[in-house]
Scaffold this motif. Structure first.
Motif, PDB file in Angstrom:
ATOM      1  N   SER A 198     -13.853   5.755   8.137  1.00  0.00           N
ATOM      2  CA  SER A 198     -14.808   6.453   9.003  1.00  0.00           C
ATOM      3  C   SER A 198     -14.173   7.732   9.529  1.00  0.00           C
ATOM      4  N   LEU A 199     -15.037   8.664   9.928  1.00  0.00           N
ATOM      5  CA  LEU A 199     -14.583   9.907  10.547  1.00  0.00           C
ATOM      6  C   LEU A 199     -14.998   9.892  12.007  1.00  0.00           C
ATOM      7  N   LYS A 249     -10.367  12.312  13.400  1.00  0.00           N
ATOM      8  CA  LYS A 249      -9.424  11.409  12.747  1.00  0.00           C
ATOM      9  C   LYS A 249     -10.182  10.496  11.783  1.00  0.00           C
ATOM     10  N   GLN A 250      -9.528  10.193  10.667  1.00  0.00           N
ATOM     11  CA  GLN A 250     -10.077   9.272   9.686  1.00  0.00           C
ATOM     12  C   GLN A 250      -9.385   7.927   9.857  1.00  0.00           C
ATOM     13  N   VAL A 251     -10.177   6.923  10.233  1.00  0.00           N
ATOM     14  CA  VAL A 251      -9.606   5.604  10.520  1.00  0.00           C
ATOM     15  C   VAL A 251     -10.487   4.524   9.910  1.00  0.00           C
ATOM     16  N   GLU A 252      -9.893   3.357   9.708  1.00  0.00           N
ATOM     17  CA  GLU A 252     -10.625   2.190   9.237  1.00  0.00           C
ATOM     18  C   GLU A 252     -11.477   1.641  10.379  1.00  0.00           C
ATOM     19  N   ALA A 253     -12.758   1.396  10.105  1.00  0.00           N
ATOM     20  CA  ALA A 253     -13.668   0.861  11.121  1.00  0.00           C
ATOM     21  C   ALA A 253     -14.057  -0.576  10.765  1.00  0.00           C
ATOM     22  N   PRO A 254     -14.370  -1.380  11.771  1.00  0.00           N
ATOM     23  CA  PRO A 254     -14.822  -2.748  11.497  1.00  0.00           C
ATOM     24  C   PRO A 254     -16.167  -2.746  10.771  1.00  0.00           C
ATOM     25  N   VAL A 255     -16.454  -3.836  10.084  1.00  0.00           N
ATOM     26  CA  VAL A 255     -17.748  -4.041   9.437  1.00  0.00           C
ATOM     27  C   VAL A 255     -18.439  -5.184  10.155  1.00  0.00           C
ATOM     28  N   TYR A 256     -19.699  -4.991  10.537  1.00  0.00           N
ATOM     29  CA  TYR A 256     -20.411  -5.958  11.360  1.00  0.00           C
ATOM     30  C   TYR A 256     -21.547  -6.627  10.611  1.00  0.00           C
TER      31      TYR A 256
END
Length: 404
Positions: free
Chosen positions: A43-44, A53-60
């Motif tokens: 995600s951005l 920042k580009q980081v890993e986001a949770p999946v819901y």
């Protein structure tokens, strides 16, 4: 393959992740559950410190009334740049980390309980604003003015520059087979223009000016042409954008804004394109533009628009501008009974927008000048923010198979 439930959302997760869109009764649904997806969810995000920042986001997992989507296309909007560079748009302030993006289309991966309008595999465009549906504005059908709207990509509600996103099924619109994900993502800026044109009331055979040849201005030009308004003039400071506008809508007249003239001076020069001289006369004044669609939000352009419209005409401000403008020509507007109007986003535009794209009334595909994969979304925003790159509409695409 059914996903495995991992955990409840951690306390440090964004507010939207913990609360999510409200149910139609105004009561928040139970907490989302984090699920294990087969692929990462890059995600951005924008931060309160004006950084990206580009980081890993949770999946819901989708809750009642929701669907889990694989976002296939997201357009970069000027508001994303505003939130990054300025940290706010009016009263909308970035106070913490938030995933950007709201011009989006994708495919349904899972459906929550009670969802009957969509099924797995449906291709949809997202209407990013989720209103409360309880206030007097929502009850009156003016849900775009709801003060409790939860709008994707506006802090604290996470947006669509990510692979997986949960969204209420009610605010997802099926794409016709002949409309691509990329076109589906253009429905959001098209909706902005449609709401502006509907509110301004363009007239068949009456002249109009579009100020600004960015994505919104170009869509407004194409939509105005489709509406039958004529003649049409589009203005901008950047000659390359005007060249594109002429190719995009060949019947349009272009005008490069002159830096050596003030707002009133530029307005007089533009009026000459309608056959109206500096003073004007009965016939000439009638030929002056009845409607001005101001698509930049820049103060000098708004003021120019006020001097452009004929007496009794309408200036519709579509662009996003400064919080306070000090130099509006109040008495000119008053004596000429020029209607200075504004819009806030849109309402009930997606069905008509889909008809325009699916029915061939509008072809917006040429607007997409740059595309980037999801993993390079940071580069996409930098390209969009620098006008020297010559971009029109930048989109972030994710063409891989992310089926759960």
């Amino acid at each position: 393959m059914a996903p495995s439930i991992v955990a409840d959302i951690p306390a440090s997760a964004p507010i939207e992740s913990k609360l999510g869109p409200k149910a139609s009764n105004g009561i928040s649904n139970p907490l989302h559950k984090i699920i294990k997806a087969p692929l990462p969810n890059p995600s951005l995000q924008v931060t309160a410190e004006h950084t990206l920042k580009q980081v890993e986001a949770p999946v819901y997992a989708p809750r009642s009334g929701e669907v889990l989507l694989h976002i296939k296309a997201t357009g970069v909007c000027g508001s994303d740049i505003h939130f990054w560079k300025a940290g706010r748009i009016g009263s909308l302030v970035v106070e913490g980390d938030c995933i950007l993006g709201h011009e989006a289309a994708g495919i349904v991966l899972q459906t929550g309980e009670g969802v009957t309008n969509l099924k797995v595999g449906d291709r949809v465009a997202l209407e990013p604003g989720v209103p409360c549906e309880k206030c007097f504005l929502c009850q009156d059908g003016r849900y775009n003015l709801c003060e409790d709207v939860q709008f994707a990509g506006v802090y604290p509600y996470d947006g669509t520059i990510q692979r997986y996103k949960v969204h209420p099924a009610k605010w997802c619109h099926k794409l016709p087979d002949n409309v691509t994900y990329s076109e589906g993502a253009l429905l959001e800026p098209l909706s902005v223009v449609m709401h502006g044109i509907n509110s301004a009331g363009l007239s068949l055979g009456r002249g109009a000016v579009i100020c600004g040849a960015g994505p919104i201005g170009l869509i407004a030009l194409a939509a105005a042409r489709a509406s039958g308004a004529h003649p049409l003039v589009i203005t901008d400071l950047e000659p390359r954008r005007l060249e594109f506008a002429k190719k995009f809508v060949p019947s349009a007249i272009t005008y490069q804004v002159r830096k050596d003239l003030n707002a009133e001076g530029n307005a007089k020069e533009i009026r000459k394109l309608f056959g109206v001289g500096v003073q004007g006369d009965v016939v000439g004044e009638y030929a002056a533009p009845e409607t001005v669609l101001e698509c930049t939000g820049v103060e000098s352009s708004v003021i120019t628009s006020c001097f452009l419209a004929r007496r009794g005409g309408t200036v519709m401000v579509i662009g996003v501008g400064r919080e306070i403008m000090n130099n509006l020509p109040f008495m000119h507007l008053s004596l000429a009974e020029i209607d200075l109007r504004f819009i806030n986003r849109y309402r009930d535009t997606w069905p008509a927008g889909l008809q325009c794209l699916g029915g061939g009334i509008l072809d917006l595909k040429p607007l997409v000048s740059h595309t980037y994969p999801l993993e390079k979304s940071l580069e996409a925003l930098h390209t969009c923010s620098d006008l020297t790159n010559g971009s029109i509409k930048v989109q972030i695409l994710d063409d891989i198979d992310a089926t759960i």
